[in-house]
Design an enzyme around this catalytic site. Structure first.
Site, PDB file in Angstrom:
ATOM      1  N   ALA A 120      27.729  26.470  59.371  1.00  0.00           N
ATOM      2  CA  ALA A 120      29.044  26.058  59.860  1.00  0.00           C
ATOM      3  C   ALA A 120      29.015  25.862  61.374  1.00  0.00           C
ATOM      4  O   ALA A 120      28.241  26.498  62.093  1.00  0.00           O
ATOM      5  CB  ALA A 120      30.089  27.105  59.495  1.00  0.00           C
ATOM      6  N   GLY A 165      25.399  28.019  55.681  1.00  0.00           N
ATOM      7  CA  GLY A 165      25.920  26.924  54.878  1.00  0.00           C
ATOM      8  C   GLY A 165      24.901  25.831  54.635  1.00  0.00           C
ATOM      9  O   GLY A 165      24.989  25.110  53.637  1.00  0.00           O
ATOM     10  N   GLU A 168      23.092  27.028  51.651  1.00  0.00           N
ATOM     11  CA  GLU A 168      24.009  26.926  50.512  1.00  0.00           C
ATOM     12  C   GLU A 168      24.092  25.481  50.023  1.00  0.00           C
ATOM     13  O   GLU A 168      24.176  25.236  48.817  1.00  0.00           O
ATOM     14  CB  GLU A 168      25.392  27.440  50.917  1.00  0.00           C
ATOM     15  CG  GLU A 168      25.423  28.946  51.131  1.00  0.00           C
ATOM     16  CD  GLU A 168      26.789  29.447  51.558  1.00  0.00           C
ATOM     17  OE1 GLU A 168      27.372  30.279  50.842  1.00  0.00           O
ATOM     18  OE2 GLU A 168      27.268  29.011  52.622  1.00  0.00           O
ATOM     19  N   GLU A 188      24.699  35.227  57.214  1.00  0.00           N
ATOM     20  CA  GLU A 188      26.100  35.493  57.533  1.00  0.00           C
ATOM     21  C   GLU A 188      26.409  36.951  57.863  1.00  0.00           C
ATOM     22  O   GLU A 188      27.318  37.241  58.644  1.00  0.00           O
ATOM     23  CB  GLU A 188      26.995  35.031  56.370  1.00  0.00           C
ATOM     24  CG  GLU A 188      27.174  33.529  56.265  1.00  0.00           C
ATOM     25  CD  GLU A 188      26.066  32.846  55.494  1.00  0.00           C
ATOM     26  OE1 GLU A 188      26.222  31.653  55.173  1.00  0.00           O
ATOM     27  OE2 GLU A 188      25.032  33.503  55.205  1.00  0.00           O
TER      28      GLU A 188
END
Length: 318
Positions: A120, A165, A168, A188
């Protein structure tokens, strides 16, 4: 309870099969040519930012690679970090691919050397109100889920760092290919949060519960070789001078999918994805329902005829 579960699974399978029937793609095959000469050609792209840098490039390849679509992340100034605008463009592109009958395989890559996706955009997030953060994470999660649910095979080509992310995003693809020098991890917990775009669910389904917990709890980063050894990726390759070794391997892999029956490919993916979420008996019932969808197709008749005549099939996605 089990009977109800099977009925729900059957209903979900029937609905998904109906969508496949509506969007079955034609075959786009070709001769075997060197992947090294097949870098993406100019094509359609989606974006609303300044023309100096298209943050997401969507390219429909041609010639022997026709049917392969490449989604290229291109935010060099932010290490391909997921911003609100980039997520919006990704969502728009994936939505367009869902019903595009020309698409046979999708490759997700970076066009920025040394980076896949840094996760992110924390600089952008720092300026958001708490309510905006929640909305952004929800939008990113939905977009990544949409990528995972594309009815055609998807491949993540990881030629650089994929963190948070970014990993992911790669986990949502069916197959992952990485350079040995690439770095991957769900980091994270270092920021006192947890993966919020599918990481806590897809990582354990990929490498096993215990090892997934270890990697998430420690925020550990692994290279391509270790990622291959634990099953996080399917293929590891030595990086080349151009910095696109994983992409070239993904392209060669995608070409292997092109000659196969289009409807069969979509139904096979559906059977595997839905079957992995239920018990074996229900999964076999899902497979039976999916198999039945391939029997009446013109592709199946063509496949049998081609086998009999000892020639390559000419599928039309019907």
């Amino acid at each position: 309870g089990r009977v109800r579960l099977r009925r729900r699974a059957a209903a979900a399978t029937s609905a998904a099969l109906g969508r496949i029937g509506q969007h079955a793609p034609p075959l786009w095959g070709g001769s075997a040519a060197a992947a090294a000469a097949a870098l993406p050609s100019a094509g359609r792209s989606y974006g609303s930012q300044a023309k100096e840098e298209e943050e997401l490039r969507v390219r429909y390849l041609d010639d022997e690679h026709k049917g392969i679509v490449v989604l290229g992340l291109n935010r060099s100034h932010a290490k391909n970090a997921l911003s609100k605008n980039l997520v919006k463009m990704m969502s728009k592109a994936v939505d367009a691919l869902k019903s595009d009958k020309k698409v046979r395989t999708v490759i997700f890559r970076s066009e920025v050397p040394g980076i896949f996706c840094a996760g992110a955009d924390l600089k952008e997030r720092a300026k958001m109100h708490s309510s905006e953060v929640s909305s952004f994470v929800s939008r990113a999660r939905t977009t990544i889920n949409e990528l995972a649910n594309l009815p055609v095979p998807t491949i993540a080509a990881i030629d650089g760092t994929a963190l948070g992310g970014g990993l992911e995003l790669a986990l949502a693809c069916d197959i992952r290919v990485a350079a040995s020098s690439a770095k991957m991890g769900l980091v994270e917990t270092k920021l006192a949060i947890i993966p919020g775009a599918g990481g806590t669910q897809r990582l354990p389904r990929t490498i096993g519960v215990s090892l997934a917990k270890e990697l998430i709890f420690s925020a550990r980063i692994v290279d391509g070789e270790e990622a291959k050894s634990i099953g996080l990726i399917s293929h590891v390759v030595e990086q080349n001078e151009a910095g696109d070794a994983a992409y070239r391997r993904a392209l060669a892999l995608a070409k292997e999918f092109l000659p196969q029956g289009p409807v069969a490919m979509r139904v096979a993916k559906l059977a595997i994805n839905q079957g992995m979420e239920v018990d074996l008996v229900t999964g076999l019932a899902i497979e039976e329902a999916c198999y039945a969808q391939t029997i009446p197709t013109k592709d199946r008749i063509e496949g049998l005829l081609a086998f009999k005549e000892k020639r390559l099939p000419r599928y039309k996605g019907e």
